[in-house]
Write an enzyme that holds these catalytic residues in place. Structure first.
Site, PDB file in Angstrom:
ATOM      1  N   LYS A 150       7.637 -19.464   8.417  1.00  0.00           N
ATOM      2  CA  LYS A 150       8.188 -20.876   7.949  1.00  0.00           C
ATOM      3  C   LYS A 150       9.386 -21.209   8.722  1.00  0.00           C
ATOM      4  CE  LYS A 150       6.280 -21.986   3.517  1.00  0.00           C
ATOM      5  NZ  LYS A 150       6.448 -22.496   2.074  1.00  0.00           N
ATOM      6  N   LYS A 202      -8.046 -19.024   7.249  1.00  0.00           N
ATOM      7  CA  LYS A 202      -8.224 -19.654   5.715  1.00  0.00           C
ATOM      8  C   LYS A 202      -8.233 -21.135   5.866  1.00  0.00           C
ATOM      9  CE  LYS A 202      -6.186 -18.008   1.846  1.00  0.00           C
ATOM     10  NZ  LYS A 202      -5.034 -17.142   1.081  1.00  0.00           N
ATOM     11  N   LYS A 238      -3.602 -25.658   3.389  1.00  0.00           N
ATOM     12  CA  LYS A 238      -2.924 -26.980   3.201  1.00  0.00           C
ATOM     13  C   LYS A 238      -2.246 -27.025   4.490  1.00  0.00           C
ATOM     14  CE  LYS A 238      -1.602 -26.770  -1.458  1.00  0.00           C
ATOM     15  NZ  LYS A 238      -0.488 -26.865  -2.592  1.00  0.00           N
TER      16      LYS A 238
END
Ligand code: TRP
Length: 327
Positions: A111, A193, A196
């Protein structure tokens, strides 16, 4: 009864990967365990948000979760910032974890790479708040995806350290990665995967997509050229993903479904039909909840009150064990 706790961030709409991989499992677990589910809005502001954005997203996510089967009369469903014990306990956690331990978190590394222009202190200490979430409820089990294992490990380390410094205070939780959870990959990039954060609108089937959109996305899913239907994520990720989705949506074993198909076209049609049928009652329920935000707010308030009963006791025990001067 086993105490289960999990959290989910109010960022972006839910997709079938969230539902088939996690939330459907949560709604089963609520009947077998003492289950607490938390919309983690405090975690969401570790990256910048515009005013009002988080509140609207929390309301919407709560409605999506309820529509997906989380029943506030059965489990405890609440919004993290409504129970102020989380922030207070997070400080105790921050002082029980080292800079080195926090520096090793892979989610922080990922992140902070994505948000290079402003890496907040909160993004770094994020796992301490997550530890507070979990430990405040004497949690036994935390159902999470593989990507969260490291955060549950650090939560255990924090609990152990606190207990050894100040005496037995917190229950050591363990991560449970549900076996039954379906593996749902992005339709356009089937080695990733469904996520979002992948920003792949054509590869992601959102729970609120229209039937037509769902059919189109599944029809356009990436497969391969050999024309053979078999279940093998290494050799045939795209086809295996379709089998996995169809299997999860119809409660059948994806490997055995492979034998039913000679060609990709029919597999795609069936997978799309199954997803549309699965989502139809969900979408109807969501529209009802969406039409009555006051009722959702009321249910969340009840959830927060229920959560606070436990959280307040645990926090008081932690503070007493540290031995702060009584107020
Ligand atoms: N970090 C989790 C995620 O990104 C969300 C989360 C916050 C969580 N607090 C939690 C998950 C407590 C499990 C338990 O998905």
């Amino acid at each position: 009864m086993t105490r289960v706790f999990s959290g989910i961030q109010p960022t972006g709409d839910l997709h079938i990967g969230n539902y088939l991989g996690a939330i459907r499992n949560w709604s089963r677990m609520q009947h077998e365990t003492d289950a607490i589910f938390c919309v983690v809005d405090l975690h969401a502001i570790t990256v910048p948000k515009t005013p009002g954005e988080v509140g609207a997203a929390s309301l919407r996510l709560s409605q999506l979760l309820m529509a997906a089967g989380l029943d506030p009369a059965v489990c405890t469903l609440f919004v993290q910032s409504h129970v102020r014990e989380h922030t207070e306990c997070a400080w105790l956690m921050e002082c029980s974890v080292s800079f080195g331990e926090l520096s090793r978190m892979t989610q922080f590394k990922d992140k902070s790479d994505q948000h290079k222009d402003f890496i907040s202190g909160g993004l770094f200490t994020y796992p301490a708040l997550q530890a507070a979430d979990i430990l405040l409820y004497d949690t036994d089990e935390v159902p999470v995806g593989d990507d969260q294992r490291q955060h549950i490990e650090i939560t255990r380390d924090i609990a152990e350290r606190f207990n050894s410094r100040y005496g037995d205070t917190f229950v050591l939780p363990k991560a449970v990665v549900p076996k039954a959870a379906a593996r749902v990959m992005d339709l356009q990039q089937p080695t990733n995967k469904m996520s979002k954060s992948l920003d792949s609108p054509k590869g992601t089937v959102n729970l609120l997509d229209e039937p037509k959109q769902i059919a189109k996305k599944i029809r356009s899913a990436v497969t391969d050229n050999d024309g053979e239907v078999s279940f093998d994520f290494t050799e045939k990720p795209g086809v295996s993903n379709l089998l996995s989705i169809l299997g999860a949506a119809t409660d059948r074993d994806p490997a055995s479904l492979a034998g039913d198909y000679e060609q990709y076209g029919q597999l795609k049609v069936d997978a799309a039909d199954a997803v549309v049928a699965l989502l139809e009652p969900f979408q109807a329920r969501f529209r009802e909840l969406e039409a009555d935000p006051g009722e959702t707010a009321r249910l969340l308030k009840v959830g927060a009150e229920k959560a606070r009963e436990t959280a307040a006791v645990t926090l008081a025990r932690a503070k007493a064990n540290i031995g702060f001067l009584a107020d």
